[in-house]
Design a protein around this motif. Sequence first.
Motif, PDB file in Angstrom:
ATOM      1  N   MET A   1      42.451  40.808  39.688  1.00  0.00           N
ATOM      2  CA  MET A   1      41.966  39.593  39.887  1.00  0.00           C
ATOM      3  C   MET A   1      41.840  38.927  38.344  1.00  0.00           C
ATOM      4  O   MET A   1      40.928  39.575  37.749  1.00  0.00           O
ATOM      5  N   LYS A   2      42.911  37.758  38.085  1.00  0.00           N
ATOM      6  CA  LYS A   2      42.125  37.399  36.627  1.00  0.00           C
ATOM      7  C   LYS A   2      41.082  36.261  36.752  1.00  0.00           C
ATOM      8  O   LYS A   2      41.065  35.445  37.752  1.00  0.00           O
ATOM      9  N   ASP A  53      39.919  51.323  39.222  1.00  0.00           N
ATOM     10  CA  ASP A  53      40.435  50.067  40.264  1.00  0.00           C
ATOM     11  C   ASP A  53      41.402  49.276  39.913  1.00  0.00           C
ATOM     12  O   ASP A  53      41.337  48.733  38.790  1.00  0.00           O
ATOM     13  N   SER A  55      42.159  46.499  40.550  1.00  0.00           N
ATOM     14  CA  SER A  55      42.062  45.078  40.140  1.00  0.00           C
ATOM     15  C   SER A  55      41.560  44.792  38.870  1.00  0.00           C
ATOM     16  O   SER A  55      41.524  43.543  38.380  1.00  0.00           O
ATOM     17  N   PHE A  56      41.387  45.955  38.169  1.00  0.00           N
ATOM     18  CA  PHE A  56      40.641  45.822  36.713  1.00  0.00           C
ATOM     19  C   PHE A  56      41.580  46.362  35.634  1.00  0.00           C
ATOM     20  O   PHE A  56      41.098  47.349  35.170  1.00  0.00           O
ATOM     21  N   ASP A 300      32.760  39.206  47.743  1.00  0.00           N
ATOM     22  CA  ASP A 300      33.985  40.105  47.993  1.00  0.00           C
ATOM     23  C   ASP A 300      35.293  39.307  48.262  1.00  0.00           C
ATOM     24  O   ASP A 300      36.421  39.860  48.316  1.00  0.00           O
ATOM     25  N   ARG A 305      33.704  41.112  40.107  1.00  0.00           N
ATOM     26  CA  ARG A 305      33.440  41.697  38.841  1.00  0.00           C
ATOM     27  C   ARG A 305      31.968  42.187  38.736  1.00  0.00           C
ATOM     28  O   ARG A 305      31.446  42.381  37.871  1.00  0.00           O
ATOM     29  N   SER A 310      34.054  46.889  35.753  1.00  0.00           N
ATOM     30  CA  SER A 310      34.543  45.810  35.563  1.00  0.00           C
ATOM     31  C   SER A 310      34.113  45.020  34.294  1.00  0.00           C
ATOM     32  O   SER A 310      33.145  45.143  33.863  1.00  0.00           O
TER      33      SER A 310
END
Length: 333
Positions: A1-2, A53, A55-56, A300, A305, A310
């Motif tokens: 996720m940015k 993860d 996501s990061f 969530d 983060r 993260s």
Amino acid sequence: MKTKSILYSFICLSVLASCTSKPIQNSHQSPQEKNLTKMVWIKGGEFAMGTSDPSFADAQPIHRVKVNGFWMDEHEVTNAEFERFVKATGYQTVAERTLDPKDFPGVDPKALVPGSAVFTPPDHAVPLDQPLAWWTYVAGANWQHPFGPESQNKANEPVVHVSYTDAEAYAKWAGKRLPTEAEWEYAARAGQTGQKYYWGNELKPGGKWVANIFQGEFPQKNSLEDGFKGIAPVKSFPPNAFGLYDMDGNVWEWCSDFYRPDYYAQSPSVNPKGPADSYDPDEPGTVKRVQRGGSFLCSDQYCIRYRAGSRGKGEINSGSNNLGFRCVSDKAP
């Protein structure tokens, strides 16, 4: 996720014409006389920094890092502590300073008023890729007035609306410094490794919230399960194994490192201090520093983060009402 710098979209309204702050007056008071927060000794050691993860991507690869021992504030710097600094030095934060129209071509001079970004939840569901749907630039919002001119801060809550510039100035006055990103993560992990969260693998261990993060439907409906609509007073949740409070949630915390998403691939293994300069491909040319820990707005559903390893990032002269800091020191307080 940015996650872009929260305040970047308000940059034409919130960045100082000049980044030069008022000079910090010399003070012969000791940290104890200044009534600054208690510090905790963090014994040095080695740990696995980063996360696998997916996501990061900017927190990879996981790499071994060794840090020397250091002292760390047991909680985030409070409004009461920041007020002592302001009274002693006359310092004016970025959010309080006058803006020069010459630095903002094309912007109506009437709109160039000091202020900062305030979380303003909508009354309906909105796309989560449009943060301006819940952030509002509020004239007169600053560390003393977190929601605007008519609001008042609370002494035992973390100071917010502080830019990196402001946090660095406070740390210098206090005889301390901002933590490196490696020091921050080492302290947050508190001797643990491989966990999803800094406190363990369960979001609610024993059915209890252990960090001030967002519950409900983000951003429009906060269920207040942890008892807080926004910022919580410091030490409202249990400390970690090192005796540190709120390393997760509550407010984001500035670190001293410049931000680059590729730094971990070349990071030194001993006392890394971050890259020599900043680069964010999402916003080239914008100078950013690392932020850590997430805030009361992480959930969530958005901005996850608060998960271990993260990273966050922020433009150095921007602030918001979910951004603060804590300090470290190489010398005993």
